[in-house]
Scaffold this motif. Structure first.
Motif, PDB file in Angstrom:
ATOM      1  N   SER A  61       0.841  -1.190   0.000  1.00  0.00           N
ATOM      2  CA  SER A  61       0.000   0.000   0.000  1.00  0.00           C
ATOM      3  C   SER A  61       0.882   1.248   0.000  1.00  0.00           C
ATOM      4  O   SER A  61       1.764   1.388   0.853  1.00  0.00           O
ATOM      5  CB  SER A  61      -0.912  -0.002   1.233  1.00  0.00           C
ATOM      6  OG  SER A  61      -1.700   1.175   1.265  1.00  0.00           O
ATOM      7  N   ASP A  63       0.576   5.572  -0.458  1.00  0.00           N
ATOM      8  CA  ASP A  63      -0.250   6.776  -0.563  1.00  0.00           C
ATOM      9  C   ASP A  63       0.647   7.963  -0.883  1.00  0.00           C
ATOM     10  O   ASP A  63       1.481   8.354  -0.071  1.00  0.00           O
ATOM     11  CB  ASP A  63      -1.006   7.017   0.745  1.00  0.00           C
ATOM     12  CG  ASP A  63      -2.041   8.129   0.634  1.00  0.00           C
ATOM     13  OD1 ASP A  63      -2.011   8.900  -0.354  1.00  0.00           O
ATOM     14  OD2 ASP A  63      -2.880   8.233   1.545  1.00  0.00           O
ATOM     15  N   GLN A  83      -0.841  -3.393  -3.883  1.00  0.00           N
ATOM     16  CA  GLN A  83      -2.248  -3.738  -4.048  1.00  0.00           C
ATOM     17  C   GLN A  83      -3.123  -2.489  -4.057  1.00  0.00           C
ATOM     18  O   GLN A  83      -4.171  -2.482  -4.681  1.00  0.00           O
ATOM     19  CB  GLN A  83      -2.687  -4.689  -2.934  1.00  0.00           C
ATOM     20  CG  GLN A  83      -1.981  -6.019  -2.995  1.00  0.00           C
ATOM     21  CD  GLN A  83      -2.348  -6.935  -1.845  1.00  0.00           C
ATOM     22  OE1 GLN A  83      -3.311  -6.706  -1.111  1.00  0.00           O
ATOM     23  NE2 GLN A  83      -1.576  -7.985  -1.660  1.00  0.00           N
ATOM     24  N   THR A  84      -2.688  -1.443  -3.344  1.00  0.00           N
ATOM     25  CA  THR A  84      -3.408  -0.164  -3.369  1.00  0.00           C
ATOM     26  C   THR A  84      -2.407   0.951  -3.640  1.00  0.00           C
ATOM     27  O   THR A  84      -1.324   0.984  -3.065  1.00  0.00           O
ATOM     28  CB  THR A  84      -4.165   0.120  -2.051  1.00  0.00           C
ATOM     29  OG1 THR A  84      -3.237   0.260  -0.992  1.00  0.00           O
ATOM     30  CG2 THR A  84      -5.152  -0.983  -1.736  1.00  0.00           C
ATOM     31  N   ASN A  86      -2.513   5.222  -4.191  1.00  0.00           N
ATOM     32  CA  ASN A  86      -3.265   6.472  -4.196  1.00  0.00           C
ATOM     33  C   ASN A  86      -2.374   7.579  -4.735  1.00  0.00           C
ATOM     34  O   ASN A  86      -1.408   7.966  -4.095  1.00  0.00           O
ATOM     35  CB  ASN A  86      -3.762   6.808  -2.786  1.00  0.00           C
ATOM     36  CG  ASN A  86      -4.707   7.996  -2.770  1.00  0.00           C
ATOM     37  OD1 ASN A  86      -4.817   8.738  -3.746  1.00  0.00           O
ATOM     38  ND2 ASN A  86      -5.380   8.183  -1.659  1.00  0.00           N
ATOM     39  N   LEU A 105      -2.399  -4.810  -8.210  1.00  0.00           N
ATOM     40  CA  LEU A 105      -3.270  -3.723  -7.772  1.00  0.00           C
ATOM     41  C   LEU A 105      -4.736  -4.132  -7.804  1.00  0.00           C
ATOM     42  O   LEU A 105      -5.213  -4.679  -8.798  1.00  0.00           O
ATOM     43  CB  LEU A 105      -3.111  -2.490  -8.667  1.00  0.00           C
ATOM     44  CG  LEU A 105      -1.947  -1.558  -8.421  1.00  0.00           C
ATOM     45  CD1 LEU A 105      -1.996  -0.390  -9.414  1.00  0.00           C
ATOM     46  CD2 LEU A 105      -1.909  -1.031  -7.006  1.00  0.00           C
ATOM     47  N   LYS A 107      -6.812  -1.642  -6.102  1.00  0.00           N
ATOM     48  CA  LYS A 107      -7.379  -0.305  -5.932  1.00  0.00           C
ATOM     49  C   LYS A 107      -6.389   0.740  -6.440  1.00  0.00           C
ATOM     50  O   LYS A 107      -5.255   0.789  -5.986  1.00  0.00           O
ATOM     51  CB  LYS A 107      -7.718  -0.042  -4.463  1.00  0.00           C
ATOM     52  CG  LYS A 107      -8.394   1.283  -4.246  1.00  0.00           C
ATOM     53  CD  LYS A 107      -8.844   1.457  -2.807  1.00  0.00           C
ATOM     54  CE  LYS A 107      -9.616   2.759  -2.669  1.00  0.00           C
ATOM     55  NZ  LYS A 107     -10.100   2.933  -1.296  1.00  0.00           N
ATOM     56  N   ASP A 109      -6.287   4.950  -7.359  1.00  0.00           N
ATOM     57  CA  ASP A 109      -6.939   6.256  -7.327  1.00  0.00           C
ATOM     58  C   ASP A 109      -6.015   7.267  -7.980  1.00  0.00           C
ATOM     59  O   ASP A 109      -4.944   7.555  -7.463  1.00  0.00           O
ATOM     60  CB  ASP A 109      -7.248   6.662  -5.881  1.00  0.00           C
ATOM     61  CG  ASP A 109      -8.115   7.917  -5.792  1.00  0.00           C
ATOM     62  OD1 ASP A 109      -8.211   8.666  -6.791  1.00  0.00           O
ATOM     63  OD2 ASP A 109      -8.683   8.158  -4.713  1.00  0.00           O
TER      64      ASP A 109
END
Length: 177
Positions: A61, A63, A83-84, A86, A105, A107, A109
């Motif tokens: 993850s 961000d 996997q995520t 942002n 991935l 998710k 954004d």
């Protein structure tokens, strides 16, 4: 010019803080890393990413939201366990083709940027369940979007879309549009 110097100082401090957080994540083997603007008290935003981030291949993850990133380095494709991701609220004009290697991935954004298009590599992200591309300048979606068979949520709002690709009909798991 004092305003420019202060801005550079804030960026430099943000960059150094990011490097410290990256080193800490590396040392601890952390799977999550928050380099969003919100964790910084100094008001500085990242305009470039430290190369050391590319070494955190264990990340699941990441961000990077609320910064001032204009481009992303191609080495982002090395973060293959993500996997995520942002990337919202930056100033991205384009995304590197290497992001197509992030096949884990589920998710992504990329909302609130300056993207004018998505490339076919988006179709390689076959595990995507949630894709937010709202608040960009996208006028045409690639046919590869239809290859996202696991996609359940897709936010296309506030773009310049006039039509959807024919392959859009293949998104049979889509629950929220």
């Amino acid at each position: 010019n004092l305003k420019g110097k202060l801005k550079n100082m804030a960026h430099d401090k943000a960059y150094l803080e990011a490097e410290l957080r990256i080193e800490q994540a590396r040392r601890l083997g952390s799977g999550e890393l928050d380099l969003s603007f919100e964790w910084r008290a100094d008001g500085g935003k990242l305009t470039t990413l430290p190369k050391s981030l590319g070494q955190l291949t264990q990340l699941i993850s990441l961000d990077l939201s609320y910064n001032q990133l204009i481009t992303l380095p191609s080495w982002m494709g090395q973060l293959t366990q993500l996997q995520t991701l942002n990337l919202s609220n930056n100033q991205l004009w384009t995304l590197p083709i290497s992001l197509g290697k992030l096949v884990q991935l589920y998710k992504l954004d990329i909302s609130f940027n300056r993207l004018s298009d998505l490339h076919e590599w988006i179709g390689k992200l076959s595990r995507l369940e949630s894709l937010n591309i709202s608040e960009n300048r996208i006028s045409l979606l690639p046919d590869g979007l239809g290859q996202l068979g696991q996609l359940q949520e897709l936010n296309l709002s506030e773009n310049n879309l006039a039509a959807l690709p024919e392959t859009f009909g293949k998104l049979t798991k889509l629950k929220l549009l």
